[in-house]
Design an enzyme around this catalytic site. Sequence first.
Site, PDB file in Angstrom:
ATOM      1  N   SER A  71       0.772  -1.228  -0.080  1.00 24.23           N
ATOM      2  CA  SER A  71       0.120  -0.068  -0.153  1.00 24.23           C
ATOM      3  C   SER A  71       0.719   1.205   0.076  1.00 24.23           C
ATOM      4  O   SER A  71       2.012   1.210   0.303  1.00 24.23           O
ATOM      5  CB  SER A  71      -0.726   0.109   1.292  1.00 24.23           C
ATOM      6  OG  SER A  71      -1.526   1.181   1.566  1.00 24.23           O
ATOM      7  N   TYR A 125      -1.488  -1.659  10.556  1.00 23.58           N
ATOM      8  CA  TYR A 125      -1.657  -1.778   9.124  1.00 23.58           C
ATOM      9  C   TYR A 125      -0.553  -1.273   8.361  1.00 23.58           C
ATOM     10  O   TYR A 125      -0.003  -2.045   7.629  1.00 23.58           O
ATOM     11  CB  TYR A 125      -3.088  -1.350   8.687  1.00 23.58           C
ATOM     12  CG  TYR A 125      -3.264  -1.478   7.149  1.00 23.58           C
ATOM     13  CD1 TYR A 125      -3.465  -2.754   6.709  1.00 23.58           C
ATOM     14  CD2 TYR A 125      -3.206  -0.461   6.331  1.00 23.58           C
ATOM     15  CE1 TYR A 125      -3.719  -2.872   5.532  1.00 23.58           C
ATOM     16  CE2 TYR A 125      -3.302  -0.498   5.018  1.00 23.58           C
ATOM     17  CZ  TYR A 125      -3.503  -1.933   4.475  1.00 23.58           C
ATOM     18  OH  TYR A 125      -3.746  -1.890   3.092  1.00 23.58           O
TER      19      TYR A 125
HETATM   20  N1  LIG Z   1      -8.856  -0.989  -0.779  1.00 18.32           N
HETATM   21  C1  LIG Z   1      -7.933  -0.079  -0.581  1.00 18.32           C
HETATM   22  O1  LIG Z   1      -7.959   1.020  -0.428  1.00 18.32           O
HETATM   23  C2  LIG Z   1      -6.468  -0.780  -0.411  1.00 18.32           C
HETATM   24  C3  LIG Z   1      -5.511   0.101  -0.469  1.00 18.32           C
HETATM   25  C4  LIG Z   1      -4.236  -0.209  -0.475  1.00 18.32           C
HETATM   26  C5  LIG Z   1      -4.012  -1.608  -0.249  1.00 18.32           C
HETATM   27  N2  LIG Z   1      -5.218  -2.476  -0.395  1.00 18.32           N
HETATM   28  C6  LIG Z   1      -4.453  -4.064  -0.335  1.00 18.32           C
HETATM   29  O2  LIG Z   1      -5.208  -4.727  -1.148  1.00 18.32           O
HETATM   30  C7  LIG Z   1      -5.565  -5.987  -0.599  1.00 18.32           C
HETATM   31  C8  LIG Z   1      -7.075  -6.509  -0.902  1.00 18.32           C
HETATM   32  O3  LIG Z   1      -7.811  -5.737  -0.222  1.00 18.32           O
HETATM   33  P1  LIG Z   1      -9.188  -5.118  -0.945  1.00 18.32           P
HETATM   34  O4  LIG Z   1      -9.178  -3.686  -0.812  1.00 18.32           O
HETATM   35  O5  LIG Z   1      -9.516  -6.094  -2.165  1.00 18.32           O
HETATM   36  O6  LIG Z   1     -10.217  -5.461   0.520  1.00 18.32           O
HETATM   37  P2  LIG Z   1     -11.270  -6.591   0.603  1.00 18.32           P
HETATM   38  O7  LIG Z   1     -12.305  -6.474  -0.568  1.00 18.32           O
HETATM   39  O8  LIG Z   1     -11.828  -6.654   1.864  1.00 18.32           O
HETATM   40  O9  LIG Z   1     -10.713  -7.949   0.332  1.00 18.32           O
HETATM   41  C9  LIG Z   1      -9.921  -8.789   1.129  1.00 18.32           C
HETATM   42  C10 LIG Z   1      -9.638  -9.972   0.479  1.00 18.32           C
HETATM   43  O10 LIG Z   1      -8.724 -10.695   1.540  1.00 18.32           O
HETATM   44  C11 LIG Z   1      -9.318 -12.145   1.911  1.00 18.32           C
HETATM   45  N3  LIG Z   1      -8.881 -12.297   3.222  1.00 18.32           N
HETATM   46  C12 LIG Z   1      -8.664 -11.730   4.351  1.00 18.32           C
HETATM   47  N4  LIG Z   1      -8.368 -12.560   5.462  1.00 18.32           N
HETATM   48  C13 LIG Z   1      -7.835 -13.670   4.921  1.00 18.32           C
HETATM   49  C14 LIG Z   1      -7.329 -14.787   5.372  1.00 18.32           C
HETATM   50  N5  LIG Z   1      -6.973 -14.806   6.866  1.00 18.32           N
HETATM   51  N6  LIG Z   1      -7.118 -15.776   4.570  1.00 18.32           N
HETATM   52  C15 LIG Z   1      -7.491 -15.782   3.450  1.00 18.32           C
HETATM   53  N7  LIG Z   1      -7.907 -14.584   2.969  1.00 18.32           N
HETATM   54  C16 LIG Z   1      -8.189 -13.621   3.544  1.00 18.32           C
HETATM   55  C17 LIG Z   1     -10.857 -11.820   2.124  1.00 18.32           C
HETATM   56  O11 LIG Z   1     -11.496 -13.144   1.704  1.00 18.32           O
HETATM   57  P3  LIG Z   1     -12.199 -13.679   3.033  1.00 18.32           P
HETATM   58  O12 LIG Z   1     -12.791 -12.698   3.868  1.00 18.32           O
HETATM   59  O13 LIG Z   1     -13.311 -14.555   2.113  1.00 18.32           O
HETATM   60  O14 LIG Z   1     -11.125 -14.537   3.454  1.00 18.32           O
HETATM   61  C18 LIG Z   1     -10.890 -10.859   0.963  1.00 18.32           C
HETATM   62  O15 LIG Z   1     -11.272 -11.638  -0.378  1.00 18.32           O
HETATM   63  C19 LIG Z   1      -5.322  -6.055   1.097  1.00 18.32           C
HETATM   64  O16 LIG Z   1      -3.854  -6.653   0.946  1.00 18.32           O
HETATM   65  C20 LIG Z   1      -4.951  -4.442   1.139  1.00 18.32           C
HETATM   66  O17 LIG Z   1      -4.317  -4.181   2.345  1.00 18.32           O
HETATM   67  C21 LIG Z   1      -6.363  -2.138  -0.428  1.00 18.32           C
END
Ligand SMILES: NC(=O)c1ccc[n+]([C@@H]2O[C@H](COP(=O)([O-])OP(=O)(O)OC[C@H]3O[C@@H](n4cnc5c(N)ncnc54)[C@H](OP(=O)(O)O)[C@@H]3O)[C@@H](O)[C@H]2O)c1
Length: 269
Positions: free
Chosen positions: A147, A160
């Site tokens: 991130s 985080y």
């Molecule tokens: N959205 C943003 O603004 C943003 C910004 C910077 C970085 N990111 C990064 O992007 C990545 C994806 O996030 P997102 O924005 O797509 O959020 P999201 O929609 O909440 O998706 C998170 C995913 O991670 C999975 N997950 C969480 N804990 C897990 C575990 N213990 N084992 C297996 N799977 C797990 C969830 O699936 P289940 O709950 O079904 O397991 C879900 O598929 C993350 O690493 C986040 O830090 C996001």
Amino acid sequence: MDNVTMTKRVVFITGASSGIGRAAALAFAGAGYAVCGLARRAERLETLQAEIDALPSPQGEFMSVVGDVRRADDVNAAVERTLAQFGRLDVLVANAGIGQHGAVADAEWEHIEAVLRTNIDGVLHSVRACAPAMRGSGGGQILIISSVVAGVHTPYTATYSASKAFVSSLAGSLRLELESDKISVTDVLVGRTATEFNQNRLGSSESLRGRLPTKTADEVAKALVKAAERRPRHLVMSLFDRIILAGGLLAPALMARLAKRQYEPSKSN
Ligand SMILES: NC(=O)c1ccc[n+]([C@@H]2O[C@H](COP(=O)([O-])OP(=O)(O)OC[C@H]3O[C@@H](n4cnc5c(N)ncnc54)[C@H](OP(=O)(O)O)[C@@H]3O)[C@@H](O)[C@H]2O)c1
């Protein structure tokens, strides 16, 4: 296994049930990849399977594995199933992650632990399971989803951002450890993206202040597919994200003050 399956490039995506991981599974399948998607929510993965099956042909294939990245056994078993089904592994998208909101001194320990175990252990388990499989496939590409906050001190979401600083640092070292195996590593510095991430943050459910430029998960996913071909060392999605990263390097105290304004819970809480 038929010949068509044998020649497809294969990608393993963690956190494929929603947001960026789900969009990446659709984008890689749309680009002709065989995709293995891991997450905990089976019903979400079943819906994704149906969506990928309905893509116009020629499309890739999809298999899902229900598992938790915090457990090395789950990740190892998923990679073994990927190899058994598709015969090789070319790309890892180490994407599963969760956020946390609240002061370090006051947050629930379970929340802090969940962030560290998911965002740090989960990436380590994924890399340690996938790198040997990629060696066996003659090389590969690891995309580590970090991130822009990896480079900024961010009060009230400190565990985080520290977890993302860890994986960005890891990406830089892994790149050198794995280059002789023809495995390249991209540090993907994602900025604000419209997903369920913020509503799933552990801790205070208070919405974050300020409106920041936001990408869609599909835009990020498209960039990941490109990066799997071009293998850059870093991937940054926008000029705004570059400014945040430059600010973290050149004016860290100012950036930390701005981040504090963004994340500090209101006094009434
Ligand atoms: N959205 C943003 O603004 C943003 C910004 C910077 C970085 N990111 C990064 O992007 C990545 C994806 O996030 P997102 O924005 O797509 O959020 P999201 O929609 O909440 O998706 C998170 C995913 O991670 C999975 N997950 C969480 N804990 C897990 C575990 N213990 N084992 C297996 N799977 C797990 C969830 O699936 P289940 O709950 O079904 O397991 C879900 O598929 C993350 O690493 C986040 O830090 C996001």
